[in-house]
Design a protein around this motif. Structure first.
Motif, PDB file in Angstrom:
ATOM      1  N   LYS A   1       0.802  -1.217   0.000  1.00 29.03           N
ATOM      2  CA  LYS A   1       0.000   0.000   0.000  1.00 29.03           C
ATOM      3  C   LYS A   1       0.843   1.278   0.000  1.00 29.03           C
ATOM      4  O   LYS A   1       0.309   2.380   0.063  1.00 29.03           O
ATOM      5  N   GLY A   2       2.177   1.115  -0.005  1.00 26.61           N
ATOM      6  CA  GLY A   2       3.042   2.276  -0.118  1.00 26.61           C
ATOM      7  C   GLY A   2       3.716   2.730   1.163  1.00 26.61           C
ATOM      8  O   GLY A   2       4.225   3.856   1.216  1.00 26.61           O
ATOM      9  N   LEU A   3       3.764   1.862   2.181  1.00 27.13           N
ATOM     10  CA  LEU A   3       4.427   2.207   3.435  1.00 27.13           C
ATOM     11  C   LEU A   3       5.445   1.125   3.770  1.00 27.13           C
ATOM     12  O   LEU A   3       5.105  -0.058   3.840  1.00 27.13           O
ATOM     13  N   MET A   4       6.679   1.542   4.008  1.00 27.44           N
ATOM     14  CA  MET A   4       7.728   0.600   4.376  1.00 27.44           C
ATOM     15  C   MET A   4       8.120   0.825   5.833  1.00 27.44           C
ATOM     16  O   MET A   4       8.516   1.933   6.219  1.00 27.44           O
ATOM     17  N   VAL A   5       7.970  -0.227   6.646  1.00 29.91           N
ATOM     18  CA  VAL A   5       8.377  -0.198   8.048  1.00 29.91           C
ATOM     19  C   VAL A   5       9.169  -1.468   8.315  1.00 29.91           C
ATOM     20  O   VAL A   5       9.240  -2.358   7.469  1.00 29.91           O
ATOM     21  N   SER A   6       9.770  -1.575   9.494  1.00 29.69           N
ATOM     22  CA  SER A   6      10.626  -2.727   9.771  1.00 29.69           C
ATOM     23  C   SER A   6      10.012  -3.645  10.821  1.00 29.69           C
ATOM     24  O   SER A   6       9.209  -3.220  11.655  1.00 29.69           O
ATOM     25  N   VAL A   7      10.397  -4.910  10.757  1.00 27.07           N
ATOM     26  CA  VAL A   7      10.010  -5.912  11.750  1.00 27.07           C
ATOM     27  C   VAL A   7      10.995  -5.827  12.905  1.00 27.07           C
ATOM     28  O   VAL A   7      12.207  -5.904  12.711  1.00 27.07           O
ATOM     29  N   LEU A   8      10.480  -5.688  14.118  1.00 34.33           N
ATOM     30  CA  LEU A   8      11.347  -5.643  15.294  1.00 34.33           C
ATOM     31  C   LEU A   8      11.233  -6.919  16.113  1.00 34.33           C
ATOM     32  O   LEU A   8      12.142  -7.284  16.841  1.00 34.33           O
ATOM     33  N   GLY A   9      10.110  -7.599  16.010  1.00 39.77           N
ATOM     34  CA  GLY A   9       9.875  -8.845  16.729  1.00 39.77           C
ATOM     35  C   GLY A   9       8.725  -9.574  16.068  1.00 39.77           C
ATOM     36  O   GLY A   9       8.131  -9.083  15.099  1.00 39.77           O
ATOM     37  N   PRO A  10       8.336 -10.747  16.564  1.00 43.18           N
ATOM     38  CA  PRO A  10       7.260 -11.517  15.938  1.00 43.18           C
ATOM     39  C   PRO A  10       5.958 -10.736  15.812  1.00 43.18           C
ATOM     40  O   PRO A  10       5.204 -10.933  14.850  1.00 43.18           O
ATOM     41  N   SER A  11       5.685  -9.844  16.767  1.00 35.20           N
ATOM     42  CA  SER A  11       4.441  -9.066  16.715  1.00 35.20           C
ATOM     43  C   SER A  11       4.701  -7.573  16.949  1.00 35.20           C
ATOM     44  O   SER A  11       3.797  -6.853  17.370  1.00 35.20           O
TER      45      SER A  11
END
Length: 352
Positions: A306-316
């Motif tokens: 949808k046009g937003l890039m964020v990062s995974v920091l943990g499983p949730s």
């Protein structure tokens, strides 16, 4: 589609002034200490931190490893937070190259006390002589950009120095901490033996990190940099944007902090997005998305579509990082995309 990239402030692009400075930079042989632009950057950094000397390196990972090698003997133990970037992401170099052993302790939002340092040493009993270094991370990435205050640093560093340890600060984002707390970075330097900070994150340079400390330490660090193949020739082209950054980009970091708080204002109305507002101290926002029923990886993938890039920091848990180039409008649109990713938009506050 205009993509909003909030994965990291490491994606910050250099300013036109930085790029132009690279073209104009006066160059020389840095290995011989003869690059005037590198010398200017190192002298500027040393003055800002109230340190005797400084050294330009390629990356924060290299700077941290060089610092540990300069402070320690092979076989020494290093006390650090269990969620520290050096422990989670750079430990291979610490162990296999520097020959050091990490001793993680459990902090609170990225910080710990002098008493915890003493307890860690006491747990070693007769082997306490193998302790070589205490590492602090400021700001603390995996805690969501939280800050050490100078008084907290003083408490932990005093305990370490009493035990005969050196103290290194992984200050990749130390300027974010200083701006957030309204203190000069020299307030940190007076308590520790070395600090590394990144030029290529919030400060926006194409590359590079700086290590600051006393002259004897920097002399040893320069040698260790060479052992890692980090010696450079005409490095003024790297140093020039660093001079621009230190002169023009530090105070601007407050804009990133304001955008992070603005993002929290938009997101905390969503029941499925849980944020600890007290932990949002600089330019990072960590969100627990477990109530959405999605994994962090699935959520991030859907947001990217949808046009937003964020990062995974943990499983949730996911992490948003604001930086130069992100506007108030980008923050509002990012919140709208997050809302739209929640299955069935269950909060009932849908913008999209």
């Amino acid at each position: 589609m205009n993509v909003i990239d909030l994965r990291s402030d490491a994606v910050t692009l250099p300013s036109r002034e930085m790029l132009e400075s690279m073209m104009r930079a006066e160059l020389g042989g840095d290995l011989l200490g003869e690059d005037p632009t590198v010398r200017e950057l190192q002298e500027l950094a040393a003055r800002m931190f109230g340190a005797e000397d400084a050294l330009l390196l390629i990356s924060g990972t290299q700077a941290n490893l060089v610092a540990m090698m300069a402070h320690c003997r092979r076989g020494d133990k290093v006390i650090l937070d269990s969620k520290a970037e050096i422990y989670r992401c750079e430990v291979d170099g610490m162990v296999s190259i520097a020959g050091l052993a990490p001793m993680p302790i459990e902090g609170s939002k990225g910080t710990f006390t002098g008493d915890q340092v003493r307890q860690a040493a006491k747990a070693l009993d007769s082997d306490a002589s193998s302790l070589g270094l205490l590492v602090l991370e400021n700001t603390h990435h995996h805690a969501g950009g939280t800050c050490w205050t100078p008084s907290q640093v003083a408490d932990a560093a005093q305990a370490a120095h009493e035990l005969g340890l050196k103290v290194h600060m992984d200050g990749a984002r130390v300027f974010n901490a200083a701006v957030a707390l309204g203190v000069p970075v020299s307030d940190y330097m007076r308590h520790v033996d070395s600090i590394q900070f990144s030029l290529s994150k919030g400060l926006g340079c194409p590359m590079g990190s700086i290590l600051v400390g006393d002259s004897d330490f920097i002399d040893v660090a320069r040698n260790r940099r060479g052992l890692l193949g980090g010696g450079m020739r005409k490095a003024g082209a790297i140093a020039a944007p660093g001079i621009v950054a230190l002169n023009t980009m530090v105070d601007r970091l407050s804009e990133d902090h304001a955008n992070a708080r603005r993002l929290v204002d938009h997101l905390e109305v969503l029941e499925e997005i849980v944020i600890d507002r007290d932990s949002v101290q600089t330019n990072m926002v960590v969100a627990d998305i477990s109530a959405t029923g999605m994994t962090a990886e699935a959520f991030v993938a859907k947001a990217r579509e949808k046009g937003l890039m964020v990062s995974v920091l943990g499983p949730s848990t996911i992490c948003f990082v604001t930086h130069r180039g992100i506007t108030e409008e980008d923050v509002e649109r990012a919140a709208m995309i997050v809302e739209s990713v929640i299955p069935a938009c269950r909060s009932g506050v849908c913008y999209i």
